[in-house]
Design an enzyme around this catalytic site. Structure first.
Site, PDB file in Angstrom:
ATOM      1  N   SER A   1     -24.698   8.042   3.285  1.00 57.58           N
ATOM      2  CA  SER A   1     -25.329   8.939   2.319  1.00 57.58           C
ATOM      3  C   SER A   1     -24.291   9.872   1.695  1.00 57.58           C
ATOM      4  O   SER A   1     -23.369   9.420   1.054  1.00 57.58           O
ATOM      5  CB  SER A   1     -26.461   9.707   3.009  1.00 57.58           C
ATOM      6  OG  SER A   1     -27.350  10.268   2.080  1.00 57.58           O
TER       7      SER A   1
ATOM      8  N   ASP B   1     -26.316   3.162   2.643  1.00 56.59           N
ATOM      9  CA  ASP B   1     -27.594   3.585   2.073  1.00 56.59           C
ATOM     10  C   ASP B   1     -27.478   4.716   1.048  1.00 56.59           C
ATOM     11  O   ASP B   1     -28.188   5.726   1.144  1.00 56.59           O
ATOM     12  CB  ASP B   1     -28.568   3.975   3.185  1.00 56.59           C
ATOM     13  CG  ASP B   1     -30.023   3.750   2.741  1.00 56.59           C
ATOM     14  OD1 ASP B   1     -30.291   2.719   2.105  1.00 56.59           O
ATOM     15  OD2 ASP B   1     -30.888   4.606   3.020  1.00 56.59           O
TER      16      ASP B   1
ATOM     17  N   HIS C   1     -33.446   5.543   6.659  1.00 57.56           N
ATOM     18  CA  HIS C   1     -32.247   5.924   5.913  1.00 57.56           C
ATOM     19  C   HIS C   1     -30.995   5.936   6.793  1.00 57.56           C
ATOM     20  O   HIS C   1     -29.918   5.525   6.361  1.00 57.56           O
ATOM     21  CB  HIS C   1     -32.479   7.303   5.289  1.00 57.56           C
ATOM     22  CG  HIS C   1     -31.317   7.838   4.513  1.00 57.56           C
ATOM     23  ND1 HIS C   1     -30.660   7.102   3.551  1.00 57.56           N
ATOM     24  CD2 HIS C   1     -30.695   9.053   4.557  1.00 57.56           C
ATOM     25  CE1 HIS C   1     -29.678   7.837   3.025  1.00 57.56           C
ATOM     26  NE2 HIS C   1     -29.679   9.015   3.619  1.00 57.56           N
TER      27      HIS C   1
END
Length: 345
Positions: A152, A177, A304
């Site tokens: 991320s 992700d 996530h």
């Protein structure tokens, strides 16, 4: 920026215990003893997964960055966590990879046990410079081959480090992700998501329980080791709160993701993009994938935080990426000299 929007407060009276019958002659048999909530969600030390920890002081500043390390041979898999996480987000992954490669997981500025002069400066340039400075302090002017792995926000930092060409020994790039288009589009919702989170916890156990039952993490074992360093104790309120003040760093959010796709594709090293579910690639990445400029894998049955939810699969994907691109401790090696472990049958 890593939160879940459907998190609901937990009841404080959750218990798995069942009262004993009032009489030995009671007809209902006792259940076998069950694990209490406090035991099920109790914290676990990092020593179960990493070999050592260290504080890296940066010359010319008061910044001290905390790192966790595992393994003694092979290239260095240098892990960068997402916003609000910590280096311990890669704990279980490190324990799986360390037989094949070295692992270093860093607490970024304003996170975990790292201490910096400006905890709120989460600009992409500042964080990428922090990473380069830590690697220089760890390895001097002759660093080993490095594979940057970023989740991320940490993925954006990893891409920026690669774009700056500040690591001559960079041998691979794994982004986890984060896609520019969807990330930028989601920013308008982030303050609401952050404010809707449960803000105060009576104990670390409750925070771990909240992260798992609320859905932000799906793996209890990972949550038990990763969540504690994302918290701090508030003496005035007599409870635990979030260590990282993400809501005060909004001015940097857009900069994390704008131009991410172009920078990712322009990096000359082997690249792997891991996505949770079927995230929509933007036009730039779609064209890049069609041209074979990077490898993409969609990891199913995960949230996530792929590295926490399915750490064994994540570790295998990273090890296979290193093997496929023949990345050894000093860069590309002769084919067949380094192989990942075969899965058990």
């Amino acid at each position: 920026m890593d939160s879940s929007s459907n998190l609901n407060p937990l009841r404080e009276d959750i218990s798995d215990e069942e009262p004993a019958p009032a009489s030995v002659f009671a007809t209902r048999p006792l259940r076998p003893p069950s694990t209490s909530s406090s035991e099920k969600y109790s914290p676990v030390e990092w020593t179960s997964y990493f070999d050592k920890e260290d504080d890296v002081s940066i010359p010319g500043s008061n910044d001290v960055f905390h790192v966790y390390m595992a393994g003694t041979e092979g290239p260095v898999v240098f892990c960068l966590h997402g916003g609000g996480f910590s280096g311990l987000s890669f704990s279980i992954v490190a324990s799986k990879i360390k037989e094949k490669a070295r692992v270093v997981a860093m607490d970024l500025r304003g996170h975990g046990k790292s201490v910096s002069e400006d905890e709120l400066d989460l600009s992409l340039e500042t964080m990428s410079k922090d990473v380069v400075a830590v690697i220089k302090e760890l390895y001097g002017d002759s660093p080993p081959a490095i594979v940057l792995v970023g989740h991320s926000m940490g993925g954006s930092v990893a891409v920026q480090v690669a774009a700056n060409k500040a690591l001559p020994s960079l041998a691979g790039l794994v982004v986890v992700d984060v896609v520019e288009g969807t990330a930028v589009a989601s920013l308008i919702h982030m303050q609401k998501i952050l404010s809707n989170r449960m803000q105060h916890f009576p104990s670390i156990q409750k925070a771990i329980e909240y992260s798992v039952r609320g859905g932000s993490l799906r793996n209890i074992d990972s949550a038990r080791v990763s969540i504690p360093t994302t918290l701090k104790y508030d003496d005035s309120k007599h409870c635990y709160t979030y260590r990282t003040r993400l809501e005060q760093t909004e001015q940097y959010w857009k900069g994390w993701y704008e131009g991410l796709s172009e920078k990712f594709l322009s990096s000359p090293v082997p690249k792997l993009l891991l996505l949770a579910g079927t995230d929509r690639l933007d036009r730039t990445l779609t064209i890049g994938q069609m041209q074979g400029k990077f490898q993409m894998i969609v990891v199913k049955h995960t949230g996530h935080a792929i590295q926490e939810d399915v750490p064994e699969e994540f570790a295998n994907l990273v090890v296979n990426f290193i093997s496929r691109n023949r990345i050894g401790p000093h860069g590309v090696e002769i084919p067949g000299t380094w192989k990942p472990s075969q899965p058990k049958t």
